[in-house]
Design an enzyme around this catalytic site. Structure first.
Site, short mmCIF file in Angstrom:
data_model
loop_
_atom_site.label_atom_id
_atom_site.label_comp_id
_atom_site.label_asym_id
_atom_site.label_seq_id
_atom_site.Cartn_x
_atom_site.Cartn_y
_atom_site.Cartn_z
N LEU A 127 0.79 -1.25 0.03
CA LEU A 127 -0.04 -0.13 0.01
C LEU A 127 0.86 1.21 0.16
CD1 LEU A 127 -2.79 1.25 0.12
CD2 LEU A 127 -2.60 1.08 2.80
N HIS A 231 7.00 1.48 12.92
CA HIS A 231 7.51 2.62 12.63
C HIS A 231 6.50 3.95 12.69
CE1 HIS A 231 9.30 5.64 9.56
NE2 HIS A 231 10.28 4.97 9.49
#
Ligand SMILES: NC(=[NH2+])NCCC[C@H](N)C(=O)O
Length: 337
Positions: A127, A231
């Site tokens: 994505l 992250h």
């Protein structure tokens, strides 16, 4: 309008730009001409396959196109089943207890064990939405339309789906977890190792990866701290998947220790809540905002739309019908945005 459709060979340049923009640590979009062209060819094969009764090698890759400019603004994919021709790896977080009754010592310890437990499972992947388009819930559409595709074509996917979330690394691509592996086992930097797995060269993993269970306590503290952590840029994506029912069950990436989340496809919120109705084309009054798709594979189209729902039908505007290749009487699937 932003329309999602199967990727085509002429999208190569745009996919390459996405690969460049996605930067380090985005494993499934390496900047590699051969790999990207193969990815497009694999997707074409997957979409062309008409009668699929069980998930196999299909790698579905979609792009989101701005129909006003003809420009590709992002991409998003689903692997029907991972690990069928090559091993697919994770570390599983486990526990062992070392206990001596006679000495009155009890230690419960966390371990990491290399495994292939997700072999055969479907994977949401790749994505990427280009920076200027990260607004107006475009990212949600680019992720969630996949749930509609899976709901419509259940037989093409496994009972379970996973998503591997990017783990912690800094702006130079340095990962604390990898730092430990690099020092003791790999002698190459994270970007190189990530790139090699991204282009499908994984033999070195089998050759160099520590295969005996590791006691987490024996890792450097910086490495321990990032196990199962994402992250910063990945936090919104993780939250969205958690809303859909995806859960962390103790599986982490073998390189950066980022979490992998899993779900039973039938239990994905957008799968359960999606509905299918025949289309009427006409003016839409007091519509509701949905993600809408047609029910074709090779000519699949999806996008955000205003629809008006009646007991038997949904009404869509002529513009939406044209963009999503829907004609009066066709079935369409939709879910509230
Ligand atoms: N961040 C990474 N590149 N990890 C290595 C790839 C891991 C992935 N599960 C595979 O086996 O293909």
């Amino acid at each position: 309008m932003l329309v999602v459709r199967p990727i085509q060979p002429q999208d190569y340049a745009a996919l390459y730009e996405c690969a460049v923009e996605s930067g380090y640590g985005f494993t499934s979009l390496p900047v590699d001409e051969d790999l990207l062209r193969r990815r497009i060819a694999r997707a074409q094969e997957a979409f062309a396959r008409e009668h699929v009764s069980e998930p196999g090698e299909e790698g579905y890759l979609f792009v989101m196109e701005d129909t006003e400019t003809g420009k590709v603004v992002g991409c998003s994919g689903i692997e029907a089943a991972v690990g069928l021709t090559e091993a697919f790896y994770h570390y599983r977080l486990g526990k062992v207890v070392h206990h001596s009754k006679s000495l009155d010592v009890y230690n419960a310890l966390e371990t990491l064990t290399l495994c292939n437990d997700y072999t055969g499972v479907s994977e949401l992947c790749t994505l990427f939405l280009r920076e200027p388009f990260r607004k107006n819930q475009n990212g949600r559409v680019l992720s969630r339309f996949r749930m509609l595709f899976m709901a419509e074509f259940k037989e093409r996917f496994s009972q379970f789906a996973i998503a591997e979330m990017r783990g912690v690394s800094d702006e130079n691509g340095e990962s604390p977890f990898w730092g430990w592996l690099e020092k003791h086992f790999f002698s190459m930097d994270f970007n190189q190792a990530d790139y090699l797995t991204g282009i499908g060269e994984k033999a070195f993993v089998a050759e160099l990866m520590p295969t005996f269970p590791i006691y987490v306590k024996m890792l450097e503290p910086q490495a321990q701290q990032v196990i199962g952590k994402v992250h910063d840029n990945t936090r919104p994506a993780l939250r969205m998947l958690e809303n859909e029912g995806f859960r962390f069950r103790g599986y982490v990436d073998i390189f950066d220790a980022g979490p992998t989340v899993e779900v039973e496809v039938a239990n994905i919120k957008s799968v359960r809540e999606s509905r299918r109705k025949p289309v009427q084309v006409g003016p839409v009054e007091a519509g509701s905002d949905v993600i809408l798709c047609n029910t074709r594979v090779a000519d699949f189209r999806a996008g955000r739309a205003q629809i008006q729902e009646t007991d038997e039908h949904i009404i869509v505007s002529p513009e939406v019908a044209a963009a999503l290749l829907l004609e009066e009487g066709d079935a369409a699937r939709f879910v509230a945005l």
